[in-house]
Write a protein that holds these residues in place. Structure first.
Motif, short mmCIF file in Angstrom:
data_model
loop_
_atom_site.label_atom_id
_atom_site.label_comp_id
_atom_site.label_asym_id
_atom_site.label_seq_id
_atom_site.Cartn_x
_atom_site.Cartn_y
_atom_site.Cartn_z
N GLU A 14 36.84 18.66 27.55
CA GLU A 14 36.97 19.72 26.55
C GLU A 14 36.27 20.99 27.01
O GLU A 14 36.79 22.10 26.85
N LEU A 15 35.08 20.85 27.62
CA LEU A 15 34.35 22.01 28.13
C LEU A 15 35.11 22.67 29.28
O LEU A 15 35.22 23.90 29.33
N ALA A 16 35.65 21.87 30.20
CA ALA A 16 36.39 22.43 31.32
C ALA A 16 37.60 23.23 30.85
O ALA A 16 37.86 24.34 31.34
N LEU A 17 38.32 22.69 29.89
CA LEU A 17 39.51 23.40 29.36
C LEU A 17 39.11 24.67 28.63
O LEU A 17 39.79 25.70 28.73
N LEU A 18 37.99 24.62 27.91
CA LEU A 18 37.52 25.80 27.19
C LEU A 18 37.18 26.91 28.17
O LEU A 18 37.58 28.08 27.97
N ARG A 19 36.47 26.61 29.23
CA ARG A 19 36.04 27.64 30.18
C ARG A 19 37.19 28.09 31.08
O ARG A 19 37.20 29.23 31.55
N ARG A 20 38.18 27.24 31.30
CA ARG A 20 39.34 27.69 32.07
C ARG A 20 40.12 28.73 31.27
O ARG A 20 40.65 29.70 31.83
N ALA A 21 40.16 28.55 29.95
CA ALA A 21 40.86 29.51 29.09
C ALA A 21 40.00 30.73 28.78
O ALA A 21 40.54 31.83 28.57
N ASN A 22 38.68 30.55 28.77
CA ASN A 22 37.77 31.63 28.40
C ASN A 22 36.59 31.69 29.38
O ASN A 22 35.46 31.29 29.05
N PRO A 23 36.80 32.18 30.60
CA PRO A 23 35.73 32.21 31.59
C PRO A 23 34.61 33.16 31.19
O PRO A 23 34.84 34.14 30.48
N ALA A 24 33.40 32.85 31.67
CA ALA A 24 32.23 33.68 31.38
C ALA A 24 31.29 33.60 32.59
O ALA A 24 31.66 33.09 33.65
N ASP A 25 30.07 34.10 32.44
CA ASP A 25 29.09 34.07 33.52
C ASP A 25 28.25 32.81 33.38
O ASP A 25 27.12 32.83 32.88
N ASP A 26 28.80 31.69 33.81
CA ASP A 26 28.10 30.41 33.72
C ASP A 26 28.56 29.50 34.85
O ASP A 26 29.51 29.81 35.57
N ILE A 27 27.88 28.39 35.02
CA ILE A 27 28.14 27.49 36.14
C ILE A 27 29.56 26.92 36.08
O ILE A 27 30.26 26.86 37.10
N VAL A 28 30.00 26.49 34.92
CA VAL A 28 31.33 25.89 34.81
C VAL A 28 32.41 26.91 35.16
O VAL A 28 33.35 26.61 35.92
N SER A 29 32.28 28.14 34.66
CA SER A 29 33.26 29.17 34.99
C SER A 29 33.26 29.48 36.49
O SER A 29 34.32 29.70 37.10
N ARG A 30 32.08 29.49 37.11
CA ARG A 30 32.02 29.75 38.56
C ARG A 30 32.64 28.61 39.35
O ARG A 30 33.27 28.84 40.40
N LEU A 31 32.47 27.38 38.89
CA LEU A 31 33.14 26.26 39.55
C LEU A 31 34.65 26.41 39.47
O LEU A 31 35.37 26.15 40.45
N ILE A 32 35.15 26.82 38.33
CA ILE A 32 36.59 26.99 38.15
C ILE A 32 37.13 28.07 39.08
O ILE A 32 38.22 27.95 39.64
N LYS A 33 36.37 29.15 39.27
CA LYS A 33 36.81 30.28 40.10
C LYS A 33 36.61 30.04 41.59
O LYS A 33 37.12 30.81 42.41
N HIS A 34 35.90 28.99 41.98
CA HIS A 34 35.60 28.75 43.38
C HIS A 34 36.88 28.48 44.18
O HIS A 34 37.83 27.89 43.65
N PRO A 35 36.94 28.90 45.45
CA PRO A 35 38.14 28.66 46.28
C PRO A 35 38.51 27.19 46.43
O PRO A 35 39.63 26.88 46.87
N ALA A 36 37.63 26.27 46.08
CA ALA A 36 37.98 24.85 46.14
C ALA A 36 39.11 24.50 45.19
O ALA A 36 39.75 23.46 45.35
N ARG A 37 39.34 25.35 44.19
CA ARG A 37 40.43 25.15 43.23
C ARG A 37 40.40 23.75 42.63
O ARG A 37 41.33 22.95 42.73
N LEU A 38 39.31 23.45 41.94
CA LEU A 38 39.12 22.13 41.35
C LEU A 38 40.09 21.92 40.18
O LEU A 38 40.29 22.80 39.35
N SER A 39 40.67 20.73 40.12
CA SER A 39 41.55 20.36 39.01
C SER A 39 40.72 20.09 37.75
O SER A 39 39.49 20.02 37.80
N ASP A 40 41.41 19.91 36.63
CA ASP A 40 40.69 19.59 35.39
C ASP A 40 39.91 18.28 35.53
O ASP A 40 38.77 18.18 35.07
#
Length: 402
Positions: free
Chosen positions: A196-222
């Protein structure tokens, strides 16, 4: 000689072990040497490394000691109580080779962008209302009323997690670390909340660790994001809570540190360093699974069976303790070593030190409310964790009051 042939297996999940693990480590060293046959739970066998130099060799040899447990998992009951702590997940902690590099790079990059100066302010803002909540009472449990909620709230801020999702993550993590009969329930609670947190931050990125993981070139899946978050919460809440509580216990019971509450010479950082060296809160972990039968210190370890590092026992290995002058020696294994070493050492230090300083600045006359030998240590093979840390102090007016 095979590990099974050197003596009976020692259970690490009992109350007797939790009450005095260092006595058990000394007996293990005398009876077994550097490698000990143990049980993590009834019927779940592993080898425990209690020699410092042996541990360092294993931690720096991922080729022979990979962290991927999947072959082992096929051989044990899926519902055993330590499975959530050991099972394969697509994250850096449970992967090897190229997968480990990919997950590790994303996690390290996301953590590296934490604003440590801003983190000081986060700790202060979090600590003040918690202390105000009990400062007028003359007593408190420093775990349930301070250390746990403080760490929980700070980790939520760092990961960009709303309080309601974070509460479920915290509950699931605590159940898993306890390695009890509800472990699988805790694992599901944790996994659902993290997705639920991953989906929330993928839809609403911010300045936090989860959002930075999502934006990383590793392109992590849900799914991958879910398991990176699991690592961050698992390594963030329980060990840091115990680091704060156990360091406070040391400062309240050791005269060298107790004086610091009223202006003594030794600092909170000194207490943290000594605790991490002598009695780390993450006592036994850093698991690997040998690719093939391997001879270590004259003992054959079987292929694909858990090898666990005892940071607590290794740090107290007589071969490295020398004269006992360890206050300035930070070459301990509390943060692990090698390619799986903890990447969050600096923020964890800062949170623990600031949390303790905030508390002792407001309540400098803290003392234990019960004798130290009456405190209850929670059973489990991984943590060195108190069930509660009751203290008393002269009541004071909350800081928020005029």
């Amino acid at each position: 000689m095979a590990i099974d042939a050197i003596g009976p297996r020692i259970p690490l999940y009992t109350k007797e072990f939790a009450a005095d693990p260092h006595r058990m480590y000394r007996a293990m060293r005398q009876d077994y040497g550097t490698l000990v046959p143990i049980e993590l739970a009834p019927g779940i066998r592993a080898s425990l490394v209690i020699g410092y130099h042996t541990a360092v060799r294993i931690l720096n040899d991922p080729e022979n000691f990979p962290a991927d447990p999947r072959l082992w998992q096929r051989t044990v009951p899926a519902d055993n109580p330590v499975m959530p702590m050991l099972e394969w997940r697509p994250n850096a902690l449970r992967s090897s080779g190229a997968d480990h590099v990919r997950y590790r790079q994303a996690t390290v990059a996301a953590i590296a962008e934490i604003d440590l100066h801003g983190l000081h302010s986060v700790v202060a803002r979090t600590a003040t209302p918690l202390i105000d909540g009990f400062s007028a009472n003359g007593g408190a449990d420093l775990i349930s009323q301070y250390a746990f909620p403080l760490v929980f709230q700070i980790i939520n801020v760092l990961l960009g997690c709303p309080a309601d999702i974070g509460q479920r993550i915290a509950q699931g993590t605590a159940i898993i670390w306890a390695a009890g009969e509800n472990a699988e329930q805790g694992n599901k609670m944790l996994t659902d909340a993290m997705l639920e947190l991953a989906l929330l931050r993928r839809a609403n990125p911010a300045d936090d660790i989860v959002s930075r993981l999502i934006k990383h070139p590793a392109r992590l899946s849900d799914e991958e994001m879910t398991h990176q978050i699991a690592t961050l919460y698992g390594a963030g809440i329980e060990p840091t809570t115990n680091l704060i509580a156990n360091t406070m216990l040391k400062m309240l019971t050791d005269d060298r540190f107790a004086g610091n509450l009223l202006g003594g010479n030794l600092t909170t950082r000194d207490a943290l360093d000594e605790l991490l060296y002598t009695d780390p809160p993450g006592a036994n972990y850093c698991l690997s699974y040998p690719r093939h039968p391997i001879l270590v210190d004259g003992v054959w370890l079987p292929a694909h069976q858990p090898v666990m590092i005892s940071m607590a026992a290794c740090n107290n290995d007589p071969e490295i303790r020398g004269s006992g002058g360890f206050l300035d020696n930070r070459a301990h294994l509390a943060w692990s070593a090698g390619p799986h070493a903890c990447p969050a050492k600096s923020p964890a230090y800062l949170i623990a030190q600031d949390a303790i300083d905030q508390l002792t600045d407001v309540l400098p006359e803290l003392s234990l409310a019960v004798p130290a030998d009456e405190l209850d240590w929670r059973p489990g093979p991984f943590n060195r964790a108190l069930a509660a840390l009751p203290v008393r102090f002269p009541p004071s007016r909350p800081a928020a009051m005029p």
